[in-house]
Design a protein around this motif. Structure first.
Motif, PDB file in Angstrom:
ATOM      1  N   ALA A   1       0.862  -1.181   0.000  1.00 34.68           N
ATOM      2  CA  ALA A   1       0.000   0.000   0.000  1.00 34.68           C
ATOM      3  C   ALA A   1       0.899   1.231   0.000  1.00 34.68           C
ATOM      4  N   VAL A   2       0.532   2.201  -0.817  1.00 35.89           N
ATOM      5  CA  VAL A   2       1.239   3.476  -0.868  1.00 35.89           C
ATOM      6  C   VAL A   2       0.283   4.525  -0.330  1.00 35.89           C
ATOM      7  N   ASP A   3       0.696   5.199   0.726  1.00 35.62           N
ATOM      8  CA  ASP A   3      -0.156   6.183   1.406  1.00 35.62           C
ATOM      9  C   ASP A   3      -1.545   5.614   1.700  1.00 35.62           C
ATOM     10  N   GLN A   4      -1.549   4.380   2.204  1.00 34.23           N
ATOM     11  CA  GLN A   4      -2.730   3.659   2.669  1.00 34.23           C
ATOM     12  C   GLN A   4      -3.719   3.293   1.563  1.00 34.23           C
ATOM     13  N   GLU A   5      -3.233   3.237   0.329  1.00 36.31           N
ATOM     14  CA  GLU A   5      -4.039   2.778  -0.804  1.00 36.31           C
ATOM     15  C   GLU A   5      -3.344   1.567  -1.408  1.00 36.31           C
ATOM     16  N   LEU A   6      -4.080   0.461  -1.601  1.00 39.41           N
ATOM     17  CA  LEU A   6      -3.482  -0.716  -2.227  1.00 39.41           C
ATOM     18  C   LEU A   6      -2.874  -0.331  -3.568  1.00 39.41           C
ATOM     19  N   ALA A   7      -1.708  -0.880  -3.853  1.00 42.59           N
ATOM     20  CA  ALA A   7      -0.987  -0.548  -5.075  1.00 42.59           C
ATOM     21  C   ALA A   7      -0.279  -1.794  -5.581  1.00 42.59           C
ATOM     22  N   ASP A   8       0.351  -1.677  -6.746  1.00 44.62           N
ATOM     23  CA  ASP A   8       1.179  -2.775  -7.226  1.00 44.62           C
ATOM     24  C   ASP A   8       2.642  -2.348  -7.153  1.00 44.62           C
TER      25      ASP A   8
ATOM     26  N   ALA B   1       3.908   0.791  -8.944  1.00 45.25           N
ATOM     27  CA  ALA B   1       3.324   2.074  -8.571  1.00 45.25           C
ATOM     28  C   ALA B   1       4.423   3.120  -8.341  1.00 45.25           C
ATOM     29  N   PRO B   2       4.198   4.337  -8.812  1.00 46.92           N
ATOM     30  CA  PRO B   2       5.188   5.395  -8.597  1.00 46.92           C
ATOM     31  C   PRO B   2       5.219   5.840  -7.135  1.00 46.92           C
ATOM     32  N   LEU B   3       6.383   6.306  -6.704  1.00 46.48           N
ATOM     33  CA  LEU B   3       6.545   6.764  -5.329  1.00 46.48           C
ATOM     34  C   LEU B   3       6.665   8.286  -5.205  1.00 46.48           C
ATOM     35  N   ALA B   4       6.604   9.004  -6.307  1.00 48.29           N
ATOM     36  CA  ALA B   4       6.740  10.458  -6.255  1.00 48.29           C
ATOM     37  C   ALA B   4       5.716  11.046  -5.297  1.00 48.29           C
ATOM     38  N   GLY B   5       6.186  11.743  -4.283  1.00 47.91           N
ATOM     39  CA  GLY B   5       5.305  12.387  -3.318  1.00 47.91           C
ATOM     40  C   GLY B   5       4.770  11.476  -2.228  1.00 47.91           C
ATOM     41  N   ALA B   6       5.077  10.193  -2.279  1.00 44.62           N
ATOM     42  CA  ALA B   6       4.558   9.258  -1.268  1.00 44.62           C
ATOM     43  C   ALA B   6       5.223   9.517   0.076  1.00 44.62           C
TER      44      ALA B   6
END
Length: 81
Positions: free
Chosen positions: A54-61, A64-69
């Protein structure tokens, strides 16, 4: 960035989270950085098919980009019960 570990991922790494500086563009790039840290991280991330992210509490793969995470969390697939 905060990197959180849950369930057996936490057990293999030996701590619940890391606070890291990274230049990783994607989750997959971050995983490669973590794997290079030491054997316990390599063991925790040996089989990405057995992990969810999860990136910023949203499921992702893993692409997924990390810019701003601000937060990335790794955990095994959840089951009902």
């Amino acid at each position: 960035m905060d990197v959180l570990y849950f369930a057996w991922v936490r057990e293999r790494i030996g701590q619940p989270k890391d606070r890291i500086e990274t230049t990783a563009a994607t989750v997959r790039d971050l995983v490669e950085e973590l794997r290079a840290r030491e054997p316990r991280y390599e063991a925790a991330f040996a089989d990405l098919d057995a992990l969810r992210v999860a990136v910023d509490q949203e499921l992702a793969d893993f692409d997924a980009p990390l810019a701003g995470a601000r937060e990335v969390a790794f955990f095994p697939p959840m089951t009902g019960g």
